[in-house]
Scaffold this motif. Sequence first.
Motif, PDB file in Angstrom:
ATOM      1  N   GLN A 216      -4.528  -0.820  16.959  1.00 17.63           N
ATOM      2  CA  GLN A 216      -5.949  -0.995  16.640  1.00 17.63           C
ATOM      3  C   GLN A 216      -6.394   0.028  15.598  1.00 17.63           C
ATOM      4  N   HIS A 217      -5.945   1.259  15.801  1.00 14.30           N
ATOM      5  CA  HIS A 217      -6.346   2.332  14.889  1.00 14.30           C
ATOM      6  C   HIS A 217      -5.768   2.101  13.491  1.00 14.30           C
TER       7      HIS A 217
ATOM      8  N   ASP B 249      -6.617   0.866   7.872  1.00 23.01           N
ATOM      9  CA  ASP B 249      -6.239  -0.058   6.802  1.00 23.01           C
ATOM     10  C   ASP B 249      -7.479  -0.582   6.068  1.00 23.01           C
ATOM     11  N   VAL B 250      -8.510  -0.905   6.823  1.00 19.33           N
ATOM     12  CA  VAL B 250      -9.759  -1.393   6.226  1.00 19.33           C
ATOM     13  C   VAL B 250     -10.365  -0.318   5.319  1.00 19.33           C
TER      14      VAL B 250
ATOM     15  N   GLU C 134     -10.908  -0.500   1.109  1.00 24.36           N
ATOM     16  CA  GLU C 134     -12.262  -0.578   0.550  1.00 24.36           C
ATOM     17  C   GLU C 134     -12.240  -0.224  -0.933  1.00 24.36           C
ATOM     18  N   GLY C 135     -11.427   0.737  -1.302  1.00 22.64           N
ATOM     19  CA  GLY C 135     -11.332   1.169  -2.694  1.00 22.64           C
ATOM     20  C   GLY C 135     -10.786   0.070  -3.582  1.00 22.64           C
TER      21      GLY C 135
ATOM     22  N   MET D  92       0.855  -1.203   0.000  1.00 22.82           N
ATOM     23  CA  MET D  92       0.000   0.000   0.000  1.00 22.82           C
ATOM     24  C   MET D  92       0.888   1.249   0.000  1.00 22.82           C
ATOM     25  N   ARG D  93       0.661   2.114  -0.983  1.00 20.86           N
ATOM     26  CA  ARG D  93       1.405   3.378  -1.085  1.00 20.86           C
ATOM     27  C   ARG D  93       0.474   4.509  -0.669  1.00 20.86           C
ATOM     28  N   VAL D  94       0.866   5.249   0.390  1.00 15.82           N
ATOM     29  CA  VAL D  94       0.003   6.290   0.955  1.00 15.82           C
ATOM     30  C   VAL D  94       0.741   7.617   1.017  1.00 15.82           C
TER      31      VAL D  94
END
Length: 478
Positions: free
Chosen positions: A456-457, A462-463, A467-468, A1-3
């Motif tokens: 947790q956060h 991440d979820v 989604e996308g 994942m690239r953010v």
Amino acid sequence: MRVLHVAWGFKPFRSGGLIEYAEDLMEIQLEKGYDVFYFCAGRYDIFVKGPKLKRWQHKRGYPVYELINPPILNGEELGTKTPDIETSEPLSEAFFTKLLAGLRPDVVHFHELQGLPTSLISICKSRGVRTIFTTHDFFLICPTTKLFLPDGRLCTLKGEELCQECANCSVQAHHQGFKIQAKLSFRTYFTSKQFNMIKKLLALLGRKNPVKVTPLQPVPPSSGYLQRREENIRNLEMADVILANSARTGELYRHYSSFENLRLLHITLRHIHRMRPLVLEAVNSTHPVITFGLSNVMSTSLKGRDLMLEVFDLLQENIADYPCRFEFVVLGRLDDPAFLKPYPFVRYAGPYEVDQLDKVLQANKIKVGIVPSMCEEPFGLVGIEFLGKGIPVIGNKMGGITDYVINHETGWVNERNNAEGLVSIIRHILAHPAQINQINLNLIGNRSKYIKSMDQHFHEIDVIYKEGQLRSKASPSL
């Protein structure tokens, strides 16, 4: 994942819960295997010609793309005299577009857009990049960020009424130009400690050599502020997900638009979960004092300084009538704490770093925290910090504070939001100190109910990010 994360500045160039959260989130995402990047409106440097994108490595491990000399001046709580360029500014857009093309992120996570145009959201949308916006304040709705009118009322104005009020609230805003850029450049070349010493010296010289005050410059036509809000709302509606830090924040945003892309998600900070909850000593003849804590409250009226001064005056009038002794400990940076001297039961303990807070709260034997905010706090992380230590909280019924201050479970809510209401709660606690220990034990025994870890956060975020990807895989190819 690239953010790619987007905000204004970085520590120690700035401080506060917003940047603490953004840096904590970027750090844990990096630890979990994400490719993390940070784009921000940054410092002013009078020795650098024009806006420039500077790449450097943050000590937490991710690359920072800092826009030096950003064309949009961040007025923070003073507002803006350039509402038009806050929605679209060509140079900032060009730097961002080029960066977006080079990094090719899966997600762009906006934490704020102070110092940057809101058109960056629409640029992401036009390129099919998933966008998340976390509502740490009300800046896109209100140029002074707080939805707080000069007379102390919540601003819910729309239309022409809004236009004129925004113009009035922005009278103190800076003008973009060499003078303010030179002033802000001090932050680039000096540490925060040195910068504060320079400010004190300049203030002292100013008292000895008073100068003629120049009149305030006029603000733009008031209609510019309505156009600013309307365009910001249109851009915000393009985001895939808006994350409201509290139920009240979501409610306030929806006063201006339906925002069907908005959902609730409480944030947290890494140091809160790492705090060691403490079983508080019972108030008795051996430990006869109840210590109330005020953290980063006494520097501004919006955070509750003026309210607390009213509380101190009321308590001082009848100080001999209370059933047990009490004191107030003031934590956080104050330019001049002399205004606290008239109150013998108030002690200034000075500033602290977040990694010191656990020990600071314990060393000062704080038994009850107070969050007396007079504005609609999007969340109010200072209250969560007290709860993380097992300390009950008194909170005003403002913003997100009531998401975690629950009467007789985690603390007490000041329903009246005034000094009399707060004094009434304090009197009740002084008369029934056993309540402190009951709530303290509940906070410790049910800690996971009130305190969220950054791990947790991370999984919650991440979820939302993924989604996308799931939708893209489920959609038929063209």
